[in-house]
Design a protein around this motif. Structure first.
Motif, PDB file in Angstrom:
ATOM      1  N   HIS A   8      15.089  54.544  76.424  1.00  0.00           N
ATOM      2  CA  HIS A   8      14.588  54.860  75.084  1.00  0.00           C
ATOM      3  C   HIS A   8      15.759  55.024  74.106  1.00  0.00           C
ATOM      4  O   HIS A   8      15.634  54.714  72.919  1.00  0.00           O
ATOM      5  CB  HIS A   8      13.767  56.149  75.158  1.00  0.00           C
ATOM      6  CG  HIS A   8      13.226  56.588  73.845  1.00  0.00           C
ATOM      7  ND1 HIS A   8      12.161  55.970  73.239  1.00  0.00           N
ATOM      8  CD2 HIS A   8      13.633  57.566  72.988  1.00  0.00           C
ATOM      9  CE1 HIS A   8      11.915  56.558  72.083  1.00  0.00           C
ATOM     10  NE2 HIS A   8      12.789  57.525  71.905  1.00  0.00           N
ATOM     11  N   ARG A  57      10.089  56.693  77.653  1.00  0.00           N
ATOM     12  CA  ARG A  57       8.977  57.520  77.180  1.00  0.00           C
ATOM     13  C   ARG A  57       7.640  56.857  77.449  1.00  0.00           C
ATOM     14  O   ARG A  57       6.606  57.368  77.057  1.00  0.00           O
ATOM     15  CB  ARG A  57       9.138  57.786  75.694  1.00  0.00           C
ATOM     16  CG  ARG A  57      10.325  58.660  75.383  1.00  0.00           C
ATOM     17  CD  ARG A  57      10.010  59.510  74.177  1.00  0.00           C
ATOM     18  NE  ARG A  57      11.138  60.351  73.832  1.00  0.00           N
ATOM     19  CZ  ARG A  57      11.426  60.706  72.599  1.00  0.00           C
ATOM     20  NH1 ARG A  57      10.678  60.282  71.600  1.00  0.00           N
ATOM     21  NH2 ARG A  57      12.438  61.498  72.359  1.00  0.00           N
ATOM     22  N   ARG A  58       7.659  55.656  78.040  1.00  0.00           N
ATOM     23  CA  ARG A  58       6.385  54.996  78.350  1.00  0.00           C
ATOM     24  C   ARG A  58       6.614  54.098  79.565  1.00  0.00           C
ATOM     25  O   ARG A  58       7.764  53.902  80.004  1.00  0.00           O
ATOM     26  CB  ARG A  58       5.875  54.197  77.152  1.00  0.00           C
ATOM     27  CG  ARG A  58       6.890  53.219  76.668  1.00  0.00           C
ATOM     28  CD  ARG A  58       6.493  52.433  75.470  1.00  0.00           C
ATOM     29  NE  ARG A  58       7.218  51.164  75.574  1.00  0.00           N
ATOM     30  CZ  ARG A  58       6.664  49.977  75.515  1.00  0.00           C
ATOM     31  NH1 ARG A  58       5.369  49.851  75.325  1.00  0.00           N
ATOM     32  NH2 ARG A  58       7.387  48.887  75.645  1.00  0.00           N
TER      33      ARG A  58
END
Ligand code: COA
Length: 576
Positions: A8, A57-58
Motif C-alpha cells: 500500500h 489494505r485489500r
C-alpha cells in the motif's frame, strides 16, 4: 530471485524488507497496490518469481495469486485473521504476539503458512510495536519463508492442519469496541485503549464537548482531578483525569482536521487551563509527560527527545536548543543526543506547517521559521567545542532529522535503524540543516549527490559502509542503550579525549576558514526560499498529500524499477 514487493505504501516495514532481501542477493522492485490492472501490469513487466506483500489494505486479485505465489505479511499470530490484528492484541492485553507469513488465497489471511515469528507484546503504542517488534519479526519470518520457497522443497502448512494455531478470525475493530469511559476506566485501561488505536485510527472520544480522535497517551503519576476533566496542559499536551490518576494526551485529530498537538488543536480551551511545568530539563523520577529529558552518568550527558513521529515543530526545535545550550554548560565532555525510541528525528513538523495553511496564517512562513529553528539547533550542535557530541539513533530518522544527527561529531546506529537522508520526495525540497557541509565531507561529493538523487532508504550497514555513520551498536532497544552508555563512558574516561577535542576544534576552525557555516546556510536557504515562496508549488502540494495521507495514484519511478525506460526482463532465475 526476482521478488516484487506489492504494498500500500513504501513504509518502514516495506523499506526494511526490501533492503534485507537485496542484502540476501535477491532482486526487488516495488509496486503500490493501486488497482488490479496496475498490479497485473507490474507482474507482466517484472515477471517476479515471488511476490511479497508487506503491507496491504485489500486482497490480492485472483488473477495474480492463482498464477504466482504471493506471501502476505500478517501482523498476527498463526490463525489470527482480520484487519485489526494488533488493535485487538493490545486492547486485550495479550502477553505474546507475532507475525505470520502466509500464502494469498481466496479467503483473506487464511492461506497456508510459510513462516511465523513471535515476540513478547510490550505495553506500548500500536505504532511503536509495529515499527519495532512487528518489523523485526516480519523480517525474520519473511527471510525464512523466502528461503523455504527458494528451496523448492518446502510445503506451506494449511491452517486447518496446525493444531497449535492459537489465533482466530476477528472483525475490524470499531470505535464502539474501543469504548472509553473516563469516569469508570482506570489509568491502565485508558492507556491500553489509547495505545491500541495509536497511529491510526485514534481513539474516538470528545474533548471540551467536541468530538475528536485521541493519540499519544502518557501516564501521569502525581497530578489528579475529577475523572473525565481536563485538568492541565504542558507544552503541546493536555492532562485528563481518570478514575485513579490521570493521562496525558499528546495529539488529537478533530473531524475533517489533521493530527496535531492536543493543546494546538484545542488552542482556546487549552489557554484557559493551568500550565503544569516541569522543573527544568532533568528526567523526572516519576511517570509523566516529558518530551525532553536530560540524564547524566559517568561524566556523560544524555539528552532524550521523544517527539511524536519524530516531527520537530519550531517550538520543539527552540526548546531542544535551549536544553542543548543548558547541557553544554554542564561539566561533561561527552554529550549523547538520544532522540526517541521509535524515531530520532524526521525533520520539520509538516502537520504543524499544514495547520498554518488552514488557520489563515501562512504555511510558507511557518516552513521558513521551522527550518530556521532546525538550523539554529544544528548549528548549536556543530558548535560544541567543549564536548564530543554523539547522535545515538535507536529509532529511524528521515530528511532533515538525518542531517541534524550528522551535525554531531559521531553518529551511532542501532543495527535495524533505517535512514532516509534525502529531501526530494517532499515535493523536490532542497533541504537545509547544513547538509551541504556535513554530507560531502563524510561520504564524498559524488556519493552525496547520488544519495540525494536516488532518494532511497539506507540501512545501518549501508550508512556505516558509506561513511555516513560511525558505528552500529546492538539490535534490541535495551542492549543498544546499554552499549551506547558503555561506549560513551569509555570515551569520557579515555586518555585520548583531550586530543580528540583538540583535533575537533582545529578541523572546525580550518573548515570555517575555508567556507563559513553561514555561507552554507545562506546557499541552502536560498533554495528553500524558492521551495516555500517560489512559483513551483510542488512542496506545498506534496506536504498536503503527505499530511492528509492521500492515496497514491502511481508508484514513484525510483521505486518501480520495472517501469524504468529500457527495463528488460531478464530470463527467469537470472537476477541482474
Ligand atoms: N512531520 C509530521 N509528521 C511526520 C513527519 C514530519 N516531518 N515525518 C513523519 N511523520 C508522521 C507520518 O505522517 C506518520 O503519521 P501517522 O502517525 O499519522 O501515521 C508517522 O509520522 C509515521 O510516518 P510514516 O511515513 O508512516 O513512517 P515510516 O517510518 O514508514 O517513514 C519517513 C518514515 C521519514 C520516510 C516518512 O515519514 C517521511 O518521508 N517523512 C517526511 C520527512 C520530511 O520530508 N521531512 C521534512 C523535510 S526536513
Amino acid at each position: 530471485m526476482r521478488i516484487l514487493l506489492l504494498t500500500h505504501a513504501f513504509n518502514s516495514l516495506c523499506q526494511r524488507l526490501a533492503a534485507q532481501l537485496q542484502q540476501h542477493g535477491h532482486e526487488t522492485s516495488i509496486e503500490f497496490d493501486i488497482a488490479d490492472s496496475v498490479t497485473e501490469e507490474a507482474v507482466a513487466l517484472f515477471r517476479p518469481e515471488l511476490i511479497v506483500a508487506p503491507y496491504l489494505r485489500r486482497a490480492i486479485p485472483e488473477s495474480i495469486w492463482s498464477h504466482h505465489v504471493c506471501l502476505i505479511v500478517h501482523p498476527g499470530i498463526v490463525g489470527d485473521r482480520g484487519p485489526s490484528a494488533l488493535d485487538w492484541a493490545i486492547q486485550d492485553g495479550e502477553a505474546q504476539w507475532g507475525v505470520t507469513v502466509l500464502q494469498a488465497e481466496g479467503e483473506m489471511d487464511a492461506g497456508p503458512v510459510w513462516a511465523s515469528a513471535v515476540f513478547p507484546l510490550r505495553a506500548a503504542k500500536k505504532s511503536s510495536v509495529y515499527r519495532q517488534e512487528v518489523t523485526q519479526a516480519a523480517s525474520q519470518a519473511v527471510l525464512l519463508a523466502v528461503e523455504r520457497f527458494s528451496s523448492g522443497r518446502y510445503l506451506p502448512r494449511p491452517l486447518a492442519d496446525m493444531a497449535d494455531a492459537r489465533g482466530r478470525l476477528r472483525p475490524l475493530m470499531k470505535q464502539t469496541d474501543r469504548g472509553l469511559d473516563w469516569a469508570r476506566d482506570d489509568t491502565a485501561t485508558v492507556l491500553r485503549k489509547m495505545n491500541a488505536a495509536d497511529g491510526f485510527p485514534g481513539l474516538g472520544d470528545t474533548l471540551f464537548g467536541q468530538p475528536c480522535q485521541l493519540f499519544d497517551a502518557w501516564p501521569e503519576a502525581i497530578l489528579r482531578g475529577v475523572p473525565g476533566e481536563v485538568i492541565a496542559r504542558r507544552e503541546g499536551a493536555l492532562l485528563r483525569a481518570t478514575r485513579d490518576g490521570a493521562v496525558w494526551i499528546g495529539h488529537v485529530k478533530r473531524p475533517d482536521g489533521i493530527k496535531l498537538p492536543a493543546a494546538m488543536a484545542f488552542a482556546q480551551e487549552a489557554a484557559a487551563l493551568p500550565e503544569a511545568p516541569l522543573d527544568g530539563w532533568w528526567r523526572a523520577d516519576v511517570a509523566t509527560w516529558q518530551d525532553i529529558a536530560y540524564e547524566e552518568c559517568d561524566g556523560v550527558g544524555y539528552l532524550h527527545f521523544e517527539f511524536y513521529n519524530g516531527a520537530m515543530s519550531t517550538a520543539q526545535c527552540q526548546r531542544l536548543r535551549t536544553a542543548l545550550v543548558w547541557a553544554k554548560q554542564r561539566s561533561i565532555q561527552v554529550l549523547v543526543l538520544m532522540g526517541g525510541r521509535d524515531f530520532w528525528s524526521n525533520g520539520i513538523h509538516l502537520n504543524v506547517i499544514e495547520a498554518a495553511s488552514l488557520d489563515g496564517t501562512s504555511a510558507a512562513d511557518e516552513s521558513w521559521v521551522n527550518i530556521n529553528a532546525m538550523n539554529d539547533l544544528a548549528l548549536e550542535l556543530i558548535h560544541s567545542p567543549k564536548q564530543l557530541t554523539v547522535a545515538a539513533l535507536c529509532g529511524n530518522a528521515g530528511a532533515g532529522g538525518c542531517f541534524l544527527a550528522r551535525a554531531a561529531d559521531q553518529v551511532w546506529l542501532r543495527d535495524s535503524v533505517l535512514l532516509n537522508p534525502h529531501y526530494k520526495t517532499m515535493g523536490n525540497l532542497y533541504g537545509s540543516e547544513y547538509w551541504t557541509y556535513s554530507l560531502p565531507r563524510r561520504v564524498g561529493e559524488d556519493a552525496a549527490r547520488a544519495i540525494m538523487r536516488e532518494r532511497l532508504p539506507m540501512t545501518a550497514q549501508g550508512a556505516l559502509a558509506s561513511g555516513f555513520s560511525d558505528a552500529i551498536l546492538g539490535g534490541e532497544v535495551d542492549s543498544f542503550r546499554t552499549l551506547v552508555a558503555q561506549r560513551a563512558s569509555a570515551l569520557a574516561a579515555s586518555a585520548e579525549l583531550g586530543a580528540m577535542l583538540g583535533a575537533k576544534r582545529e578541523v572546525r576552525a580550518r573548515d570555517e576558514a575555508l567556507k563559513p557555516l553561514a555561507a552554507y546556510r545562506e546557499e541552502e536557504l536560498t533554495q528553500m526560499r524558492r521551495n516555500f515562496y517560489g512559483f513551483d508549488p510542488s512542496y506545498h502540494i506534496a506536504r498536503h498529500h503527505f499530511v492528509r495521507k492521500s492515496l497514491a495514484s502511481w508508484t514513484p519511478r525510483h521505486l518501480a524499477r520495472h517501469r524504468e525506460p529500457g527495463w528488460l526482463v531478464p530470463p527467469l532465475g537470472e537476477a541482474s
